[in-house]
Design a protein around this motif. Structure first.
Motif, PDB file in Angstrom:
ATOM      1  N   ASN A  22       0.847  -1.197   0.000  1.00  0.00           N
ATOM      2  CA  ASN A  22       0.000   0.000   0.000  1.00  0.00           C
ATOM      3  C   ASN A  22       0.881   1.245   0.000  1.00  0.00           C
ATOM      4  O   ASN A  22       1.849   1.326   0.758  1.00  0.00           O
ATOM      5  CB  ASN A  22      -0.912   0.018   1.229  1.00  0.00           C
ATOM      6  N   ARG A  23       0.532   2.200  -0.850  1.00  0.00           N
ATOM      7  CA  ARG A  23       1.363   3.392  -1.027  1.00  0.00           C
ATOM      8  C   ARG A  23       1.699   4.091   0.301  1.00  0.00           C
ATOM      9  O   ARG A  23       2.828   4.499   0.530  1.00  0.00           O
ATOM     10  CB  ARG A  23       0.647   4.402  -1.936  1.00  0.00           C
ATOM     11  N   ASP A  24       0.682   4.257   1.154  1.00  0.00           N
ATOM     12  CA  ASP A  24       0.885   5.085   2.353  1.00  0.00           C
ATOM     13  C   ASP A  24       1.352   4.293   3.565  1.00  0.00           C
ATOM     14  O   ASP A  24       1.300   4.777   4.690  1.00  0.00           O
ATOM     15  CB  ASP A  24      -0.396   5.873   2.682  1.00  0.00           C
ATOM     16  N   GLU A  25       1.828   3.044   3.326  1.00  0.00           N
ATOM     17  CA  GLU A  25       2.288   2.239   4.455  1.00  0.00           C
ATOM     18  C   GLU A  25       3.777   1.920   4.404  1.00  0.00           C
ATOM     19  O   GLU A  25       4.256   1.006   5.074  1.00  0.00           O
ATOM     20  CB  GLU A  25       1.443   0.962   4.564  1.00  0.00           C
ATOM     21  N   SER A  26       4.504   2.704   3.616  1.00  0.00           N
ATOM     22  CA  SER A  26       5.967   2.612   3.698  1.00  0.00           C
ATOM     23  C   SER A  26       6.382   3.236   5.035  1.00  0.00           C
ATOM     24  O   SER A  26       5.561   3.857   5.726  1.00  0.00           O
ATOM     25  CB  SER A  26       6.611   3.376   2.537  1.00  0.00           C
ATOM     26  N   ARG A  27       7.633   3.074   5.385  1.00  0.00           N
ATOM     27  CA  ARG A  27       8.099   3.691   6.631  1.00  0.00           C
ATOM     28  C   ARG A  27       8.368   5.177   6.397  1.00  0.00           C
ATOM     29  O   ARG A  27       8.618   5.610   5.278  1.00  0.00           O
ATOM     30  CB  ARG A  27       9.370   2.992   7.132  1.00  0.00           C
ATOM     31  N   HIS A  40      10.499   7.472  14.121  1.00  0.00           N
ATOM     32  CA  HIS A  40      10.243   6.407  13.150  1.00  0.00           C
ATOM     33  C   HIS A  40       8.740   6.139  13.107  1.00  0.00           C
ATOM     34  O   HIS A  40       8.161   5.704  14.092  1.00  0.00           O
ATOM     35  CB  HIS A  40      11.008   5.136  13.536  1.00  0.00           C
ATOM     36  N   ARG A  41       8.133   6.429  11.960  1.00  0.00           N
ATOM     37  CA  ARG A  41       6.689   6.309  11.823  1.00  0.00           C
ATOM     38  C   ARG A  41       6.315   5.532  10.564  1.00  0.00           C
ATOM     39  O   ARG A  41       7.169   5.049   9.839  1.00  0.00           O
ATOM     40  CB  ARG A  41       6.048   7.725  11.748  1.00  0.00           C
ATOM     41  N   ILE A  42       5.014   5.445  10.293  1.00  0.00           N
ATOM     42  CA  ILE A  42       4.475   4.913   9.027  1.00  0.00           C
ATOM     43  C   ILE A  42       4.027   6.118   8.206  1.00  0.00           C
ATOM     44  O   ILE A  42       3.584   7.125   8.773  1.00  0.00           O
ATOM     45  CB  ILE A  42       3.284   3.961   9.291  1.00  0.00           C
ATOM     46  N   PHE A  43       4.091   6.029   6.875  1.00  0.00           N
ATOM     47  CA  PHE A  43       3.899   7.240   6.070  1.00  0.00           C
ATOM     48  C   PHE A  43       2.565   7.935   6.347  1.00  0.00           C
ATOM     49  O   PHE A  43       2.497   9.163   6.417  1.00  0.00           O
ATOM     50  CB  PHE A  43       4.031   6.948   4.564  1.00  0.00           C
ATOM     51  N   LYS A  44       1.486   7.163   6.512  1.00  0.00           N
ATOM     52  CA  LYS A  44       0.190   7.834   6.694  1.00  0.00           C
ATOM     53  C   LYS A  44       0.126   8.647   7.988  1.00  0.00           C
ATOM     54  O   LYS A  44      -0.747   9.507   8.137  1.00  0.00           O
ATOM     55  CB  LYS A  44      -0.963   6.839   6.595  1.00  0.00           C
ATOM     56  N   ASP A  45       1.085   8.437   8.908  1.00  0.00           N
ATOM     57  CA  ASP A  45       1.160   9.252  10.126  1.00  0.00           C
ATOM     58  C   ASP A  45       1.554  10.699   9.826  1.00  0.00           C
ATOM     59  O   ASP A  45       1.474  11.564  10.703  1.00  0.00           O
ATOM     60  CB  ASP A  45       2.192   8.678  11.111  1.00  0.00           C
ATOM     61  N   ILE A  46       1.980  10.973   8.603  1.00  0.00           N
ATOM     62  CA  ILE A  46       2.403  12.327   8.220  1.00  0.00           C
ATOM     63  C   ILE A  46       1.288  13.340   8.479  1.00  0.00           C
ATOM     64  O   ILE A  46       1.544  14.523   8.727  1.00  0.00           O
ATOM     65  CB  ILE A  46       2.841  12.346   6.729  1.00  0.00           C
ATOM     66  N   PHE A 192       1.670   8.948  -1.493  1.00  0.00           N
ATOM     67  CA  PHE A 192       0.351   9.513  -1.193  1.00  0.00           C
ATOM     68  C   PHE A 192      -0.742   8.693  -1.858  1.00  0.00           C
ATOM     69  O   PHE A 192      -0.755   8.516  -3.065  1.00  0.00           O
ATOM     70  CB  PHE A 192       0.279  10.969  -1.670  1.00  0.00           C
ATOM     71  N   SER A 193      -1.672   8.205  -1.032  1.00  0.00           N
ATOM     72  CA  SER A 193      -2.835   7.454  -1.535  1.00  0.00           C
ATOM     73  C   SER A 193      -4.027   8.407  -1.627  1.00  0.00           C
ATOM     74  O   SER A 193      -4.012   9.506  -1.056  1.00  0.00           O
ATOM     75  CB  SER A 193      -3.172   6.318  -0.570  1.00  0.00           C
ATOM     76  N   ARG A 194      -5.060   7.974  -2.330  1.00  0.00           N
ATOM     77  CA  ARG A 194      -6.277   8.797  -2.420  1.00  0.00           C
ATOM     78  C   ARG A 194      -6.894   9.024  -1.040  1.00  0.00           C
ATOM     79  O   ARG A 194      -7.372  10.109  -0.724  1.00  0.00           O
ATOM     80  CB  ARG A 194      -7.300   8.126  -3.344  1.00  0.00           C
ATOM     81  N   GLU A 195      -6.853   7.969  -0.216  1.00  0.00           N
ATOM     82  CA  GLU A 195      -7.427   8.081   1.137  1.00  0.00           C
ATOM     83  C   GLU A 195      -6.674   9.116   1.960  1.00  0.00           C
ATOM     84  O   GLU A 195      -7.281   9.932   2.665  1.00  0.00           O
ATOM     85  CB  GLU A 195      -7.374   6.718   1.842  1.00  0.00           C
ATOM     86  N   LEU A 196      -5.354   9.098   1.867  1.00  0.00           N
ATOM     87  CA  LEU A 196      -4.540  10.039   2.643  1.00  0.00           C
ATOM     88  C   LEU A 196      -4.779  11.478   2.182  1.00  0.00           C
ATOM     89  O   LEU A 196      -4.922  12.389   3.001  1.00  0.00           O
ATOM     90  CB  LEU A 196      -3.051   9.673   2.518  1.00  0.00           C
TER      91      LEU A 196
END
Length: 349
Positions: A22-27, A40-46, A192-196
């Motif tokens: 999933n696009r927004d679940e990279s580190r 250290h987070r997951i991308f959607k935490d941005i 970046f995903s559509r959901e994000l």
């Protein structure tokens, strides 16, 4: 600064060969420039780091299938052609790189497709960017373009050492890609995903889009130790008035302005007023950003982890501070982050 200062030890196994599922679940590594603190987070935490009125700037260029396999007339020798730029669509002229270049002369014909459905003639081999080809195609332009692109494949970077797969046509592209013309993806935007994006919108974060058509200059090795002597290729940039207004509104309100990717950063730093505001622009830039450098527009940067001695790493180091960024990169190696176009991301605040 010197080229050798941007070297670091990167295990080959940490160069990502595939994207995350999933696009927004990279580190995501978050680096604070003021304190040097690393999270250290997951991308959607941005989403947590931005508020209403902040602005993101995206590069909406679109990658086209630029890599073609062909054969040379008479000898049948395999030739790889990398489409760089269309020069004249009526005459079917393209700027290209060919490999191996030493075997190609003016007047040579190259054949593409299993049934040699497309033929090109070399008409110039003196350009600094490689060769100029004229494609010999009698049908309408749209039919020519369709034929050309059906034979091409997604131009994955060389460090992804596997054959191109159908999924790459989708994943080596941002979801907001609109304007065709890039031979490399603006990789920071691929997280970046559509959901994000929808969640950012709901939060009241504003978006600005510009276009910088990325060329191969990003990947050309720097071959001088003194960085002031390195020359980069020119790339086309379009910054619409609407994008400039969105960014300047955030700046005037003292909100965060986040450049998504080094290509976006290069574009906005190519068109700045004396007061540090973004100006609309339609032209070309060969701006090369390396430390030390005073940035005018963005207060935050999203970027992937770039390979040693790349100009992309130099731009990140200029924004984040050389020592801070190199320490963060060493930490990323130690923590097993994935590097390159399909790798993980960094947010510098």
């Amino acid at each position: 600064m010197k080229l050798s200062q941007f070297n670091y030890k990167l295990p080959e196994g940490q160069i990502a060969q595939y994207p995350t599922e999933n696009r927004d679940e990279s580190r995501l590594m978050v680096v604070n420039r003021a304190t040097g603190k690393i999270e250290h987070r997951i991308f959607k935490d941005i989403l947590e780091y931005f508020d209403e009125g902040d602005a993101f700037i995206f590069n909406n260029t679109k990658v086209f299938p630029a890599r073609l396999d062909g054969n040379k007339e008479k000898t049948g020798a395999r030739i790889e052609v990398f489409l760089l730029r269309e020069l004249n669509h009526e005459q079917r002229l393209w700027d290209v790189l060919v490999d191996p270049a030493r075997k190609i002369r003016i007047g040579n014909k190259l054949y593409f497709g299993e049934d040699d459905s497309l033929v090109a003639e070399v008409i110039d081999n003196t350009t600094s960017r490689g060769r100029t080809l004229r494609f010999l195609f009698d049908g309408p332009y749209e039919e020519f373009k369709q034929t050309l692109y059906s034979l091409g494949e997604t131009p994955l970077p060389r460090y992804i050492n596997r054959p191109c797969e159908p999924e790459d046509a989708l994943r080596y592209q941002t979801i907001y890609a609109k304007h065709e013309g890039a031979v490399a993806a603006p990789t920071a935007g691929m997280h970046f995903s559509r959901e994000l994006l929808k969640r950012f919108e709901i939060k009241g974060v504003d978006f600005a889009e510009l276009t910088l058509h990325i060329g191969l200059g990003n990947f050309r090795p720097v071959d001088v130790e003194d960085l002031t002597k390195h020359k980069t290729d020119s790339e086309q940039v379009i910054i619409p008035e609407e994008a400039a207004n969105t960014v300047n509104k955030a700046k005037e309100a003292n909100k965060k302005v986040c450049a998504v990717g080094t290509t976006t950063m290069r574009a906005i730093e190519s068109s700045v007023s004396t007061y540090g505001f973004l100006k609309p622009f339609d032209g070309w830039t060969n701006k090369f950003i390396f430390p030390p450098y005073d940035f005018s527009v963005a207060s935050a940067l999203v970027s992937n982890f770039h390979l040693p001695q790349s100009i992309l790493l130099m731009t990140v180091a200029a924004f984040g501070g050389y020592n801070t960024v190199m320490e963060a990169y060493n930490e990323a190696v130690k923590e097993g982050y994935r590097f390159g176009a399909y790798g993980d991301a960094m947010l510098i605040l």
